[in-house]
Write a protein that holds these residues in place. Sequence first.
Motif, mmCIF file in Angstrom:
data_model
loop_
_atom_site.group_PDB
_atom_site.id
_atom_site.type_symbol
_atom_site.label_atom_id
_atom_site.label_comp_id
_atom_site.label_asym_id
_atom_site.label_seq_id
_atom_site.Cartn_x
_atom_site.Cartn_y
_atom_site.Cartn_z
ATOM 1 N N MET A 57 0.870 -1.251 0.015
ATOM 2 C CA MET A 57 0.127 0.118 0.027
ATOM 3 C C MET A 57 1.061 1.327 -0.029
ATOM 4 S SD MET A 57 -3.048 -0.605 2.497
ATOM 5 C CE MET A 57 -4.582 -1.636 2.169
ATOM 6 N N ARG A 58 0.472 2.265 -0.724
ATOM 7 C CA ARG A 58 1.060 3.540 -0.776
ATOM 8 C C ARG A 58 0.621 4.349 0.338
ATOM 9 N NH1 ARG A 58 1.280 7.908 -4.836
ATOM 10 N NH2 ARG A 58 -0.443 7.078 -5.540
ATOM 11 N N VAL A 59 1.176 5.004 1.456
ATOM 12 C CA VAL A 59 0.402 5.841 2.371
ATOM 13 C C VAL A 59 1.385 7.048 2.529
ATOM 14 C CG1 VAL A 59 -0.337 3.617 3.641
ATOM 15 C CG2 VAL A 59 1.915 4.946 4.116
ATOM 16 N N ALA A 60 0.395 7.991 2.893
ATOM 17 C CA ALA A 60 1.330 9.369 3.417
ATOM 18 C C ALA A 60 1.077 9.216 4.791
ATOM 19 C CB ALA A 60 0.284 10.379 2.987
ATOM 20 N N CYS A 61 2.357 9.919 5.614
ATOM 21 C CA CYS A 61 2.357 9.779 7.047
ATOM 22 C C CYS A 61 3.275 10.796 7.469
ATOM 23 C CB CYS A 61 3.074 8.320 7.319
ATOM 24 S SG CYS A 61 4.729 8.261 6.788
ATOM 25 N N ASN A 62 3.388 11.032 8.945
ATOM 26 C CA ASN A 62 4.312 11.978 9.349
ATOM 27 C C ASN A 62 5.735 11.532 9.703
ATOM 28 O OD1 ASN A 62 3.806 10.706 11.749
ATOM 29 N ND2 ASN A 62 3.867 12.458 13.059
ATOM 30 N N GLY A 63 6.180 10.477 8.753
ATOM 31 C CA GLY A 63 7.567 9.879 9.176
ATOM 32 C C GLY A 63 8.536 10.904 8.836
ATOM 33 N N HIS A 64 9.853 10.589 9.271
ATOM 34 C CA HIS A 64 11.042 11.239 9.285
ATOM 35 C C HIS A 64 11.719 11.190 8.011
ATOM 36 C CE1 HIS A 64 10.429 12.238 13.573
ATOM 37 N NE2 HIS A 64 10.652 10.926 14.001
ATOM 38 N N HIS A 65 12.609 12.185 7.921
ATOM 39 C CA HIS A 65 13.587 11.868 6.541
ATOM 40 C C HIS A 65 14.255 10.731 6.835
ATOM 41 C CE1 HIS A 65 12.205 15.843 5.521
ATOM 42 N NE2 HIS A 65 13.009 16.510 6.426
ATOM 43 N N SER A 66 13.898 9.540 6.296
ATOM 44 C CA SER A 66 14.605 8.197 6.555
ATOM 45 C C SER A 66 14.323 7.397 5.605
ATOM 46 C CB SER A 66 14.549 7.728 7.984
ATOM 47 O OG SER A 66 15.126 6.763 8.377
ATOM 48 N N GLU A 67 14.950 6.481 5.200
ATOM 49 C CA GLU A 67 14.820 5.355 4.226
ATOM 50 C C GLU A 67 13.402 4.509 4.536
ATOM 51 O OE1 GLU A 67 18.073 3.504 2.204
ATOM 52 O OE2 GLU A 67 19.262 4.540 3.570
ATOM 53 N N ILE A 68 13.465 4.358 5.933
ATOM 54 C CA ILE A 68 12.476 3.168 6.248
ATOM 55 C C ILE A 68 11.971 3.911 7.790
ATOM 56 C CG2 ILE A 68 11.725 1.161 7.440
ATOM 57 C CD1 ILE A 68 13.634 -0.202 5.628
ATOM 58 N N VAL A 69 10.706 3.985 7.767
ATOM 59 C CA VAL A 69 10.044 4.810 9.094
ATOM 60 C C VAL A 69 9.066 3.951 9.813
ATOM 61 C CG1 VAL A 69 10.628 7.056 8.613
ATOM 62 C CG2 VAL A 69 8.507 6.093 7.593
#
Length: 262
Positions: free
Chosen positions: A96-108
Motif C-alpha cells: 500500500m502507498r501511504v502518506a504519514c508523518n515519518g521522518h527523513h529516513s529510508e524506512i520509518v
Amino acid sequence: CPPVKPGHVLIATRRSVISSGTERTITEFAGAGLISKARQRPGQVKAVIERVRSQGVRQTVKAVKDRLERWYPLGYCNVGTVIAAGRDAAEFSPGMRVACNGHHSEIVSVAKHLCAIVPSEIDDDTAAFTVLGAIALQGVRLAQPTLGERFAVIGLGLVGLLTLQILRAHGCQVLAMDPSAERARIGGELGAEIVTATDAETILRAASEFTRGGGIDGVLITAATDSDAPLHNAAQMCRKRGRIVLVGTTGLTLQRADFYEK
C-alpha cells in the motif's frame, strides 16, 4: 531498520518534504550554547530548577546531559510504501502507498493513526504534502470561514501558502503578508492581494483598503517569530467579533485593549 511495533506501520520512504521553518528552528536551537538554549526555553529552565529541588543536582545534571546529547530526527511529511503492519494495524498491508508523518529516513515506523492511504490518481510529490496540508486545513477549520468573507494570512511559508489556497478554494478573498518578495510573488500567483511591508501603519492601511473600512473577518497567523506584532496587527485589522487563529509561533504578550474593544 525499526522494529514492527503493535499499532504501527513500517514504511519505505518514496518522498519526504523539508519543512524549512520548523527544521531550521530545531537545528539552530541544537547548535546554540547552553545559555542561549536557556534564554529560548525559560519554561524548561524552571522545570530543571524544580527537578534539582526534588531529585538533587547530580541526577538533574545527568538527565539534562542525556537530553541534550540525544539525536532528534528531522522531518514529518512523508509518503512511501508499506513494508509491514504491526498487530492492531490490519487495515494496512504490504504494498500500500501511504502518506504519514515519518521522518527523513529510508524506512520509518509510524503509528497507524498518523497514516493515510494515498489514492492511485495522486502522485508522490503531491501526496508528500498531506501532513502540511492537514495543519493548514485545521487552522482554516478553526477560523470557520464562509463564502465571500475577507481573510488575512500572515506569513507565507509552506503552511501559509497552503492556507491561502484552502481559503481561496473556500470562496474567500485573501490578503497575504510576508516581507519576502519571492514568497509574496507566489502568494500573488495563487490569487491573494499582497503586502510586503513590515510596519504596522502600512499593514493596517492595506487591510482597511482591502475591506473598504469594514475590517478583516478573520486572520490566520502562519508566521514564526518571537515578536508580538503579528497578534497586535491581527487584532487591529479585524472587525468586531472577528476571528484570529495562531497556526505558527509568535510572541503572546497580548494587549488587553486590542481584544476588549473588538
